[in-house]
Design an enzyme around this catalytic site. Sequence first.
Site, mmCIF file in Angstrom:
data_model
loop_
_atom_site.group_PDB
_atom_site.id
_atom_site.type_symbol
_atom_site.label_atom_id
_atom_site.label_comp_id
_atom_site.label_asym_id
_atom_site.label_seq_id
_atom_site.Cartn_x
_atom_site.Cartn_y
_atom_site.Cartn_z
ATOM 1 N N CYS A 18 0.855 -1.179 0.000
ATOM 2 C CA CYS A 18 0.000 0.000 0.000
ATOM 3 C C CYS A 18 0.892 1.231 0.000
ATOM 4 O O CYS A 18 2.119 1.128 0.050
ATOM 5 C CB CYS A 18 -0.894 0.018 1.238
ATOM 6 S SG CYS A 18 -2.000 -1.404 1.347
ATOM 7 N N LEU A 58 -3.970 -1.377 -1.757
ATOM 8 C CA LEU A 58 -4.016 -2.556 -2.617
ATOM 9 C C LEU A 58 -4.585 -3.664 -1.737
ATOM 10 O O LEU A 58 -3.944 -4.079 -0.771
ATOM 11 C CB LEU A 58 -2.634 -2.939 -3.130
ATOM 12 C CG LEU A 58 -2.584 -4.189 -4.017
ATOM 13 C CD1 LEU A 58 -3.275 -3.947 -5.348
ATOM 14 C CD2 LEU A 58 -1.154 -4.632 -4.258
ATOM 15 N N ASN A 100 2.122 -0.334 5.915
ATOM 16 C CA ASN A 100 2.305 -0.978 4.614
ATOM 17 C C ASN A 100 3.120 -2.235 4.875
ATOM 18 O O ASN A 100 4.224 -2.152 5.408
ATOM 19 C CB ASN A 100 3.051 -0.021 3.674
ATOM 20 C CG ASN A 100 3.521 -0.699 2.396
ATOM 21 O OD1 ASN A 100 2.943 -1.687 1.962
ATOM 22 N ND2 ASN A 100 4.568 -0.170 1.801
ATOM 23 N N GLY A 101 2.571 -3.390 4.531
ATOM 24 C CA GLY A 101 3.344 -4.612 4.738
ATOM 25 C C GLY A 101 2.469 -5.826 4.948
ATOM 26 O O GLY A 101 1.258 -5.788 4.719
ATOM 27 N N THR A 118 23.765 0.390 -11.706
ATOM 28 C CA THR A 118 23.336 -1.008 -11.822
ATOM 29 C C THR A 118 21.869 -1.190 -11.426
ATOM 30 O O THR A 118 21.154 -2.020 -11.977
ATOM 31 C CB THR A 118 24.253 -1.940 -10.998
ATOM 32 O OG1 THR A 118 23.993 -3.286 -11.367
ATOM 33 C CG2 THR A 118 24.069 -1.772 -9.516
ATOM 34 N N ARG A 169 19.816 -0.124 -14.536
ATOM 35 C CA ARG A 169 19.897 -1.139 -15.603
ATOM 36 C C ARG A 169 18.982 -2.320 -15.310
ATOM 37 O O ARG A 169 18.234 -2.781 -16.162
ATOM 38 C CB ARG A 169 21.334 -1.664 -15.716
ATOM 39 C CG ARG A 169 22.313 -0.726 -16.341
ATOM 40 C CD ARG A 169 23.678 -1.391 -16.279
ATOM 41 N NE ARG A 169 24.744 -0.499 -16.691
ATOM 42 C CZ ARG A 169 26.025 -0.741 -16.471
ATOM 43 N NH1 ARG A 169 26.390 -1.843 -15.827
ATOM 44 N NH2 ARG A 169 26.949 0.100 -16.878
#
Length: 562
Positions: A2, A50, A75-76, A338, A341
């Site tokens: 969330c 969510l 959130n979790g 990195t 990418r």
Amino acid sequence: MCGIWALFGSDECLSVQCLSAMKIAHRGPDAFRFENVNGFTNCCFGFHRLAVVDQLYGMQPIRVKKFPYLWLCYNGEIYNFKQLQKQFGFEYQTLVDGEVILHLYNRGGIEQTTSMLDGVFAFILLDTANRKVFLARDTYGVRPLFKVLTDDGFLGVCSEAKGLINLKHSTSLCSKVEPFLPGHYEVLDLKPSGKVASVELVKFHSCKDEPLHVACDTVEALPSVGFDLETVKSNIRTLFENAVRKRLMAHRRIGCLLSGGLDSSLVAAVLLKLMKEININYPLQTFAIGMENSPDLLAARKVAAHIGSEHHEVILNTEEGIQAIEEVIFSLETYDITTIRASIGMYLVSKYIRKKTDSVVIFSGEGSDELTQGYIYFHKAPSPEEAAEESERLLKELYLFDVLRADRTTAAHGLELRVPFLDHRFTAYYLSLPAELRIPKNGIEKYLLRLSFEDSNLLPKEILWRPKEAFSDGIASVKKSWFSILQDYIDQQVDDVLLEKAAEKYPFNPPKTKESYYYRQIFEKHYAGRSSWLPHYWMPKWVKATDPSARTLKHYKSATQE
């Protein structure tokens, strides 16, 4: 997964400030709510949902009749909320796993609360009776959290930095926005004015320490102790399977990212096995991305055929990847080379999952390289002890790199990520093993992890022993890697003169290549003056490397040239 947002002591109109909360709407596409705090007109919570667990009563901030003075925005996922209920006799009002935070806090305070949570979390807890605000974040920072605190006590908290950088305050534009440290909680006093004052910042868990919540884990005690090889292999299998099992908690469809490398392949194989055991009645969808005939696509195809998943391939074309760079950097809030990418492929496969399928809870293999010494440069470690130290350093910095990538690229498309390799108990056990056991052996990284699953028949042998490839390299062909494709394009975009003057323009973490300059320009466009969010670039250790890609290292070159 969330999006959480909260303000305390705002001088500006909250209806204007709330526009900032809409910057993280992607994290919770199902519903949103703003709520003022009773008695504190300049304090409010914002929440984007969510719906994964308790779709009916899962809106936040969570408040229950038993504790009318407590407000929770989190959130979790808390995987042991039912075990804690059983152990302490908690009476839950909802089916939301996060409700346990309120009961734990009421029972034993903030330190016990954070220490007993088995899961991933970032939360804001308000206690109006005792005039306290608490912030906390899980051990590895799998769930993100940022904060800003001004000298006069205005506090802003958000899942992503983009929800804080445009906040207004009487003294100025907001001061320093910074990530909240993983494995810590902070206690703040709430004044009658709604402003706050920080009291203490406490580290509640270190990755090497066995977590306190082991006492109420589904696997209470390991069947055997000691460091003989067979015992260790058995314990690794038991704890890893337990890590995947507890993460099956969901009311939405489960899927899995599958690159065809060891980590995601192990996750997918164990996940599918356990889904069958508990009679989940839909096929597991697995997802791979790469250019036509890339190593990852070919390997993932083999794994999917072996385990029997419903496999999806996303073909990456160069133009699409290049076009995504700016939106990826905006989502990530970093300019690390990195990370960017590797994020492009993950961002595009997440986009596909959201648009073309109904999988929402997505398993992935993040954390294994750091934990099990999977990077190619570990072959060059001077000693097992130094390799062990480097492993711990990488785990502590995950929230700046791979965990950041995994969260933002999936959250950008409203997906929830689950990472069993970063299970608290599994990582604590693996790090407790003798350093000599954990190093690469016979020229093969992650040797112990591979050996532990050798007789399980979960994976084809050629996948179980497949050498390490970075996600950003594996999605391209062997002949031309993704990073060199990016560099060829960027060479045309950045003038030599700009690069020569890069250190003057960007004195902190100055770009050394055209690629890093290009990323930095885009980052500064969206997050000007926020370069300190990245303390340093991710680079391999113990080798003379000018680029973070594994393909530039001698070990990789010699292996591919044989």
